[in-house]
Write an enzyme that holds these catalytic residues in place. Structure first.
Site, PDB file in Angstrom:
ATOM      1  N   TRP A 175      50.935  11.633  -3.658  1.00 29.11           N
ATOM      2  CA  TRP A 175      50.212  11.735  -2.386  1.00 29.11           C
ATOM      3  C   TRP A 175      48.725  11.772  -2.712  1.00 29.11           C
ATOM      4  CZ3 TRP A 175      48.502  16.771  -0.020  1.00 29.11           C
ATOM      5  CH2 TRP A 175      48.023  16.603   1.286  1.00 29.11           C
ATOM      6  N   ASP A 256      55.189  21.370  -5.003  1.00 32.91           N
ATOM      7  CA  ASP A 256      54.724  21.045  -3.660  1.00 32.91           C
ATOM      8  C   ASP A 256      55.971  20.783  -2.824  1.00 32.91           C
ATOM      9  OD1 ASP A 256      53.542  20.227  -1.349  1.00 32.91           O
ATOM     10  OD2 ASP A 256      52.414  18.559  -2.222  1.00 32.91           O
ATOM     11  N   LYS A 292      56.669  18.883   8.396  1.00 28.21           N
ATOM     12  CA  LYS A 292      57.749  17.907   8.530  1.00 28.21           C
ATOM     13  C   LYS A 292      59.051  18.544   8.995  1.00 28.21           C
ATOM     14  CE  LYS A 292      55.030  14.735   6.624  1.00 28.21           C
ATOM     15  NZ  LYS A 292      53.897  15.543   6.167  1.00 28.21           N
TER      16      LYS A 292
END
Length: 449
Positions: A175, A256, A292
């Site tokens: 990312w 993460d 999310k």
């Protein structure tokens, strides 16, 4: 000048200057009349500031919004969409908000820097498991954060102060904001191999070799589940090999966790690596996001955790995290934490959330199958099985930058230049069009370079 304004005021040319004719008010009078236009200040004080480039993801969305073509599709943003392509507010979230609205005991007072302690405890159990020894013995320091990005920023600041000289190793690709967060915090970072572009799967040998070659005690940033952007996760056996190298090297592993429960639809399965590493006694940092898996993108809710050797160590770490947070943004917002806390602590809402997580995951998986079937039906050159073997929100399609650019400019399908597609943006209504566009750019030799 004083005589000039006195005369002007007497003549009522500038009647508004009369109150300013004292020695102390003369300068204000001059300013009021525009007689001092520059005052020693530069007109071009900020002329040296360059215009920053658009964010590679948000910039594409801005282009999408401006596009008038009715065929346009946005598969660039990592946000869930329904089968109709609409944003979704989870039913459990709506019910939790109703409970909060009806609770007269709640207020809008500040939270402490570290956030809501009850919320953080529930988050620890979600990450490590309810039977975790670390959680039961109070050996995890957890603070509330501004979603995953804020959590990573807190972690980088903590490393800068208390892990000086350590380099953070980040997967290639990753990312994009991972690297820029380290830049802004002044943390050195390097990459380790992850993506096998030839076979479109995990380069495990390259990853293990790079982690092995890193100096002892380095920081290894790992995606807990649903690797962004590739959608390729290690198997359990591969995670075990990665853990063995990290343990032998004394590395500090930083997970993460942006997609727990969203990747496979199973909270426990998506937490396998984090829990395995924790139970093996490795030192961990964890960044958690509820954007999310709760659909709370705009609420900015997450956590940052550090595993510790004792409760005293936890107290020390928490005190330092308080200082870091105080000087970054003072304290976190309440609403998102209250929503998550309400759902996680209510058995009925908790089960409803798990059911909704599974539904979201299944819809994305079904779109992977549909896209693969459409490409197969078209006879699109190449092997497209990676679309169905990848998991989570994203597919690393294998389209090269020229082909990805053609998807945007020729077909109005907005995706990243590295070939990443958000499967959440693929719907029953647009999957055929997307497949035909992929087929076209793959076959067109002018885009094959």
């Amino acid at each position: 000048l004083h005589a000039h304004f006195a005369k002007a005021s007497a003549a009522k040319t500038y009647p508004e200057t009369a109150p300013f004719l004292s020695a102390g008010g003369l300068f204000a009078a001059l300013l009021a009349q525009g007689s001092l236009q520059h005052c020693g200040c530069k007109d071009d004080e900020w002329s040296h500031v360059p215009r920053a480039p658009l964010d590679p993801i948000l910039g594409i969305s801005q282009r999408f919004q401006a596009d008038k073509d009715p065929r346009k599709v946005n598969v660039s943003i990592g946000a869930y969409r329904t089968g109709e392509g609409k944003p979704l507010v989870l039913s459990c979230v709506k019910k939790a908000e109703k409970i909060l609205v009806d609770n007269d005991a709640l207020n809008k007072e500040y939270l402490p820097q570290r956030g809501d302690a009850d919320f953080s405890k529930l988050c620890q159990e979600m990450l490590f498991g309810e039977t975790s020894k670390l959680v039961k013995e109070g050996q995890v320091a957890t603070v509330q954060s501004l979603s995953g990005t804020g959590s990573l920023r807190i972690g980088a600041e903590f490393l800068k102060r208390f892990a000086k000289g350590k380099t953070v190793y980040i997967s290639s690709p990753t990312w994009g904001t991972h690297n820029s967060i380290m830049d802004h915090a002044g943390i050195p970072y390097k990459s380790y191999r992850y993506w096998n572009s030839k076979d479109r799967n995990l380069d495990l040998d390259g990853m293990l070799a790079d982690i092995q070659a890193a100096p002892d005690g380095s920081v290894i940033l790992l995606h807990a589940a649903a690797h962004n952007p590739t959608g390729v996760d290690p198997t359990k056996e591969q995670w075990d090999k990665i853990m063995a190298v990290c343990k032998a090297k004394g590395h500090l592993c930083w997970f993460d966790s942006a997609y727990q429960g969203f990747a496979t639809g199973d909270l426990e399965l998506d937490a396998y690596a984090m829990r395995k590493f924790a139970d093996a006694g490795l030192h961990l940092l964890l960044s958690q996001s509820f954007a999310k898996n709760f659909g709370l993108y705009g609420e900015r809710i997450g956590t940052f955790s550090v595993t510790c050797a004792s409760t005293e160590e936890v107290a020390n770490v928490m005190s330092q995290l308080d200082i870091i947070i105080r000087n970054l943004y003072s304290n976190p917002p309440k609403h998102g934490a209250n929503i998550v806390k309400t759902v996680l602590s209510d058995p009925i809402l908790y089960q409803e959330w798990r059911d909704e997580l599974l539904d979201m995951s299944k819809r994305i998986q079904s779109m992977r199958t549909r896209l693969y079937d459409e490409l197969t039906s078209l006879g699109t050159p190449g092997d497209w099985t990676h679309i169905t073997s990848q998991i989570g929100m994203f597919s690393f399609t294998g389209l090269n930058p020229a082909q990805s650019k053609a998807m945007v400019e020729k077909h109005h399908i907005y995706m990243l230049g590295n070939g990443r597609v958000s499967m959440a943006g693929v719907t029953p209504g647009n999957v055929k069009y997307i497949a035909k566009a992929i087929d076209d750019v793959v076959r067109d030799v002018s885009f094959g370079a």
